[in-house]
Design a protein around this motif. Sequence first.
Motif, PDB file in Angstrom:
ATOM      1  N   ALA A 135       0.840  -1.206   0.000  1.00 53.95           N
ATOM      2  CA  ALA A 135       0.000   0.000   0.000  1.00 53.95           C
ATOM      3  C   ALA A 135       0.873   1.253   0.000  1.00 53.95           C
ATOM      4  O   ALA A 135       0.614   2.211  -0.743  1.00 53.95           O
ATOM      5  N   SER A 136       1.936   1.230   0.808  1.00 55.41           N
ATOM      6  CA  SER A 136       2.839   2.387   0.888  1.00 55.41           C
ATOM      7  C   SER A 136       3.535   2.644  -0.442  1.00 55.41           C
ATOM      8  O   SER A 136       3.775   3.810  -0.817  1.00 55.41           O
ATOM      9  N   LEU A 137       3.868   1.564  -1.150  1.00 55.29           N
ATOM     10  CA  LEU A 137       4.536   1.702  -2.456  1.00 55.29           C
ATOM     11  C   LEU A 137       3.575   2.133  -3.565  1.00 55.29           C
ATOM     12  O   LEU A 137       4.003   2.479  -4.664  1.00 55.29           O
ATOM     13  N   THR A 138       2.286   2.108  -3.264  1.00 52.86           N
ATOM     14  CA  THR A 138       1.261   2.516  -4.239  1.00 52.86           C
ATOM     15  C   THR A 138       0.891   3.984  -4.051  1.00 52.86           C
ATOM     16  O   THR A 138       0.655   4.715  -5.025  1.00 52.86           O
ATOM     17  N   TYR A 150      -1.361   5.268  -9.922  1.00 53.74           N
ATOM     18  CA  TYR A 150      -2.349   4.648  -9.033  1.00 53.74           C
ATOM     19  C   TYR A 150      -3.152   5.701  -8.258  1.00 53.74           C
ATOM     20  O   TYR A 150      -3.690   5.415  -7.189  1.00 53.74           O
ATOM     21  N   ALA A 151      -3.241   6.896  -8.832  1.00 54.43           N
ATOM     22  CA  ALA A 151      -3.938   7.996  -8.149  1.00 54.43           C
ATOM     23  C   ALA A 151      -5.396   7.648  -7.831  1.00 54.43           C
ATOM     24  O   ALA A 151      -5.939   8.050  -6.791  1.00 54.43           O
ATOM     25  N   GLY A 167      -3.014  -2.593  -6.248  1.00 54.42           N
ATOM     26  CA  GLY A 167      -1.797  -1.944  -5.784  1.00 54.42           C
ATOM     27  C   GLY A 167      -0.684  -1.945  -6.812  1.00 54.42           C
ATOM     28  O   GLY A 167      -0.850  -2.430  -7.940  1.00 54.42           O
ATOM     29  N   ASN A 168       0.438  -1.397  -6.410  1.00 52.09           N
ATOM     30  CA  ASN A 168       1.624  -1.308  -7.264  1.00 52.09           C
ATOM     31  C   ASN A 168       2.005  -2.701  -7.762  1.00 52.09           C
ATOM     32  O   ASN A 168       2.382  -3.581  -6.987  1.00 52.09           O
TER      33      ASN A 168
END
Length: 206
Positions: free
Chosen positions: A43-46, A52-53, A140-141
């Motif tokens: 989630a943090s990397l997204t 991924y806005a 996610g990312n």
Amino acid sequence: MELKALSVEGFINETGSSSPAPGGGSIAALNGAAGAALIEMVASLTIGKEKYAAVEAEMKEIQSKAHEMKAQFLAYIDEDSAAFNKIMAAFKLPKDTEEDKKARSAAIQEATKGAALVPFKIGELANALLPLAATVIEKGNQNAITDGAVATMNARTSVHGAFLNVKINLGSIKDEAFVADLNAKMEAIENSVDEKEQALLNKVNL
């Protein structure tokens, strides 16, 4: 000694020692904590990525939830070992008189219930990680999609590992309603957790 404050090496070595705690329940909690941390990471990397806005708000919510669940799992590492130690302490109570024996038996039963409830909570919480893992895998990312997959595997292992520890304690509990209630709740989760894991892993096409 607070287990969760140990280094990784220290915790693993303590687990491998002749002391029966930490054992399988604490390791199940560790699996859950690892799964939650990986979900938090994806989630943090997204978050903050232009690509991924559209899912940023959702990822921030997952990041926060996973962070809280990680802290709960870490607390359960010590709670599980403490619950086991309470059983050991109950067995050491005096049994010289009939009153002593009754009090000792009641204390053992109460402590064993506690030792069943802690890993049950671990398994329940681990099952709740799977929807979060699903979201980071799907939305996610994608550079971190395998981290979401490993989170999923850790969550499933945590469920099964924790519930094994519940079941071994239920075998010593005389309260039939208590035993039946936990068995029914575990069965409902176990009946679907493997299928959920496989469905998520199938989405990671490498």
